[in-house]
Enzyme design. Structure first.
Site, PDB file in Angstrom:
ATOM      1  N   ASP A   1       0.660  -1.188   0.092  1.00 17.46           N
ATOM      2  CA  ASP A   1      -0.061   0.175   0.080  1.00 17.46           C
ATOM      3  C   ASP A   1       0.750   1.285   0.153  1.00 17.46           C
ATOM      4  O   ASP A   1       1.978   1.221   0.287  1.00 17.46           O
ATOM      5  CB  ASP A   1      -0.903   0.014   1.292  1.00 17.46           C
ATOM      6  CG  ASP A   1      -2.086  -0.826   1.135  1.00 17.46           C
ATOM      7  OD1 ASP A   1      -2.587  -1.177   0.148  1.00 17.46           O
ATOM      8  OD2 ASP A   1      -2.448  -1.159   2.162  1.00 17.46           O
TER       9      ASP A   1
ATOM     10  N   LYS B   1      -3.134   4.071  -3.791  1.00 12.83           N
ATOM     11  CA  LYS B   1      -4.113   4.671  -4.234  1.00 12.83           C
ATOM     12  C   LYS B   1      -3.649   5.941  -5.128  1.00 12.83           C
ATOM     13  O   LYS B   1      -4.257   6.485  -5.823  1.00 12.83           O
ATOM     14  CB  LYS B   1      -5.130   5.390  -3.315  1.00 12.83           C
ATOM     15  CG  LYS B   1      -6.004   4.405  -2.794  1.00 12.83           C
ATOM     16  CD  LYS B   1      -7.435   4.865  -2.368  1.00 12.83           C
ATOM     17  CE  LYS B   1      -8.529   3.606  -2.072  1.00 12.83           C
ATOM     18  NZ  LYS B   1      -8.306   2.965  -0.685  1.00 12.83           N
TER      19      LYS B   1
ATOM     20  N   MET C   1      -7.111   8.988   9.442  1.00 11.05           N
ATOM     21  CA  MET C   1      -7.769   9.676   8.321  1.00 11.05           C
ATOM     22  C   MET C   1      -8.519  10.825   8.650  1.00 11.05           C
ATOM     23  O   MET C   1      -9.639  11.302   8.124  1.00 11.05           O
ATOM     24  CB  MET C   1      -8.469   8.465   7.574  1.00 11.05           C
ATOM     25  CG  MET C   1      -7.780   7.466   7.190  1.00 11.05           C
ATOM     26  SD  MET C   1      -8.843   6.050   6.516  1.00 11.05           S
ATOM     27  CE  MET C   1      -9.496   5.395   8.088  1.00 11.05           C
TER      28      MET C   1
HETATM   29  N1  SAH Z   1      -3.583   0.154   9.234  1.00 15.92           N
HETATM   30  C1  SAH Z   1      -3.082   1.477   9.659  1.00 15.92           C
HETATM   31  C2  SAH Z   1      -4.113   2.694   9.444  1.00 15.92           C
HETATM   32  C3  SAH Z   1      -4.743   2.545   7.817  1.00 15.92           C
HETATM   33  S1  SAH Z   1      -5.645   4.149   7.800  1.00 15.92           S
HETATM   34  C4  SAH Z   1      -2.429   1.382  11.233  1.00 15.92           C
HETATM   35  O1  SAH Z   1      -2.825   0.575  11.695  1.00 15.92           O
HETATM   36  O2  SAH Z   1      -1.782   2.376  11.202  1.00 15.92           O
HETATM   37  C5  SAH Z   1      -4.508   5.610   7.284  1.00 15.92           C
HETATM   38  C6  SAH Z   1      -4.357   6.451   8.425  1.00 15.92           C
HETATM   39  O3  SAH Z   1      -3.558   6.154   9.382  1.00 15.92           O
HETATM   40  C7  SAH Z   1      -3.670   7.678   7.877  1.00 15.92           C
HETATM   41  O4  SAH Z   1      -4.874   8.644   7.081  1.00 15.92           O
HETATM   42  C8  SAH Z   1      -3.191   8.288   9.237  1.00 15.92           C
HETATM   43  O5  SAH Z   1      -4.386   8.853   9.929  1.00 15.92           O
HETATM   44  C9  SAH Z   1      -2.867   7.295   9.809  1.00 15.92           C
HETATM   45  N2  SAH Z   1      -1.390   6.932   9.804  1.00 15.92           N
HETATM   46  C10 SAH Z   1      -0.939   5.861   9.316  1.00 15.92           C
HETATM   47  N3  SAH Z   1       0.593   5.901   9.259  1.00 15.92           N
HETATM   48  C11 SAH Z   1       0.866   7.118   9.959  1.00 15.92           C
HETATM   49  C12 SAH Z   1       1.939   7.779  10.329  1.00 15.92           C
HETATM   50  N4  SAH Z   1       3.287   7.251  10.170  1.00 15.92           N
HETATM   51  N5  SAH Z   1       1.882   9.007  10.959  1.00 15.92           N
HETATM   52  C13 SAH Z   1       0.566   9.291  11.275  1.00 15.92           C
HETATM   53  N6  SAH Z   1      -0.605   8.867  11.053  1.00 15.92           N
HETATM   54  C14 SAH Z   1      -0.379   7.550  10.200  1.00 15.92           C
END
Ligand code: SAH
Length: 473
Positions: free
Chosen positions: A249, A271, A385
């Site tokens: 992803d 995406k 998000m």
């Molecule tokens: N499966 C992922 C979440 C996916 S949804 C998890 O467990 O972290 C995607 C959202 O995750 C992004 O829009 C953001 O809000 C958050 N996110 C993912 N990686 C991040 C990072 N390194 N720093 C801050 N927010 C993050």
């Protein structure tokens, strides 16, 4: 990289050692241990070298370095091992003219090659180079590897080579050959078997087991963690090093892909532009196609696969299509960011729980979260998000009775080199929307009074008299 470690065929490339004193003696012992064919050019030899000469341990050419001219035809690798800097520099100059490889002991500027620190498990060898910058560091790393690599590794490698030949003759496919060897290596390193005990029948049985490997492969949903590659689990790392295909992803840090098997097929399914596919149905089809070809497919997701990662849709699809699957958890962004802020998400006084909320659906539509309920809970709220919804989130929380001085933080690019934390109160973020317009994705929003601990861990000013100028926004 400015110094490339290469492996030299010692039989084809005899080494000319220049010098017969203590420095040369030390180098001679090392080269002899490696099994090098050695010639020594020196006017005289130490008693130990004379003894070695009596045992035909090297070829002796009596004379000074002035004899070197013309010797490059027979000796293409020189080691200048004298304690006379003028001689060492003359040797290096001559070598340069003739295009001969030269190592001047303890002098990287005069050398055109350097010796790495070596872990020797002949025929396996590990070379460690710091490009001459820190021999002490190279030695330290070597000691670590000495402990890690079993003493019997060389014998194991020889046996494995024989098995590899037998597999080649058996005509089995490349995939089966690789699987058999991987199984044997993995058993050896986990102490499950030693090849010494394997007889022909055992090897035939292992090959057969691998030949009749299931028609379908397997899909493993793997959490890649929030960004910092060191937050990958050992299990995830091992699977990345063994898989055939990786579907990854947008949120996955590209550095993590460097841990994957070199010849694994790596496919971007995020995406952003450049993706071959980005609809869930297309990703599902890719997983299915590759698994049905018998591949071990890694579906690599940012953070943890169980959190806002559509894992259920993929699991359902795989189950419906009779594809074996498993899930390797990862560190979700909330935990990575909380660790960066040095804040516990629960606290006996301030938060009885912690809630992960997708801000994706937050709107005035029927899909919106129940803000009234949310506002009543004594929990830390983590919005995924939510970057583009910051104002809306603040407005709803305030309208539903959350105290205006409740702490709030936004962590952008959590756990990565370019991580940034914005910190303040709910009210402050609500009244100053212009301060967060530049927040980059990915970012996570935290709301809750556990965040006051951020101040302690980060030496910020007092939390009781927060002024806009004190915020890191
Ligand atoms: N499966 C992922 C979440 C996916 S949804 C998890 O467990 O972290 C995607 C959202 O995750 C992004 O829009 C953001 O809000 C958050 N996110 C993912 N990686 C991040 C990072 N390194 N720093 C801050 N927010 C993050």
């Amino acid at each position: 990289m400015s110094w490339l470690p290469i492996s030299l065929n010692l039989q084809a490339w005899p080494i000319l050692l220049i010098g017969g004193g203590q420095v040369a003696e030390r180098k001679f012992r090392l080269l002899q241990q490696m099994g090098a064919k050695i010639s020594i050019l020196a006017p005289d030899l130490t008693p130990l070298l004379r003894e070695a000469l009596a045992n035909n341990a090297f070829e002796y050419i009596a004379g000074t370095h002035e004899k070197l001219t013309g010797m490059e035809k027979n000796y293409k690798v020189w080691v200048s091992a004298t304690n006379n800097s003028q001689i060492n520099s003359d040797v290096a100059k001559l070598a340069k003219v003739d295009g001969t490889l030269v190592n001047v002991v303890d002098n990287i500027d005069l050398s055109t090659f350097i010796f790495p620190a070596i872990v020797d498990r002949n025929p396996v060898s590990v070379a460690i180079s710091t490009s001459g910058l820190s021999p002490v560091l190279a030695c330290f790393i070597r000691e670590k590897l000495e402990v890690m690599l079993p003493k019997s590794l060389g014998r194991f490698a020889n046996q494995l080579a024989k098995i590899r030949n037998r597999l080649k003759q058996s005509g089995c496919t490349g995939q089966v050959k690789r699987r058999v060897q991987k199984q044997l290596i993995s058993d050896y390193f986990t102490g499950h078997s030693s090849l010494c005990n394997l007889d022909e029948a055992d090897i035939a049985a292992i090959s057969k087991r691998q030949t009749v490997a299931p028609k379908h492969g397997e899909v493993i949903l793997v959490g890649a963690g929030p960004g910092d590659p060191e937050l990958l689990t050992i299990k995830a790392m091992r699977i990345l090093q063994n898989c055939d295909v990786i579907l990854f992803d947008n949120l996955v840090n590209r550095e993590i892909l460097e841990y994957a098997r070199r010849d694994a097929e790596v496919i971007y399914v995020g995406k952003k532009a450049g993706a071959c596919c980005n609809k869930q149905s297309q990703i599902n089809q890719l997983m299915l196609d590759h698994a049905q070809q018998g591949n071990l497919v890694v579906r690599l997701k940012g953070g943890d696969p169980h959190i806002f990662a559509r894992a259920n849709e993929e699991i359902e699809f795989l189950a419906d299509n009779d594809i074996k699957y498993q899930i390797i958890p990862g560190i979700s962004a909330a935990f990575g960011c909380a660790a960066s802020m040095k804040v516990s998400l629960t606290d006996r006084e301030y938060a009885h729980g912690c809630m992960f909320i997708s801000a994706h659906l937050s709107s005035d539509s029927k899909d919106d979260v129940d803000w009234e309920q949310l506002a009543k809970l004594k929990t830390t709220l983590v919005f995924y998000m939510g970057v583009s919804k910051i104002s809306y989130i603040c407005k709803q929380l305030l309208a539903n009775g959350v105290a205006s001085d409740t702490r709030m933080a936004i962590v952008e690019n959590g756990t990565m080199m370019n991580e940034k934390v914005y910190y303040g109160t709910l009210d402050y973020f609500y009244k100053n929307p212009q301060l967060v317009v530049n927040v980059c994705k990915p970012a996570l929003l935290f709301v809750g009074n556990v965040l006051q601990f951020y101040d302690r861990g980060n030496d910020a000013t007092s939390t009781t008299s927060l002024q806009p100028s004190e915020y890191s926004v």
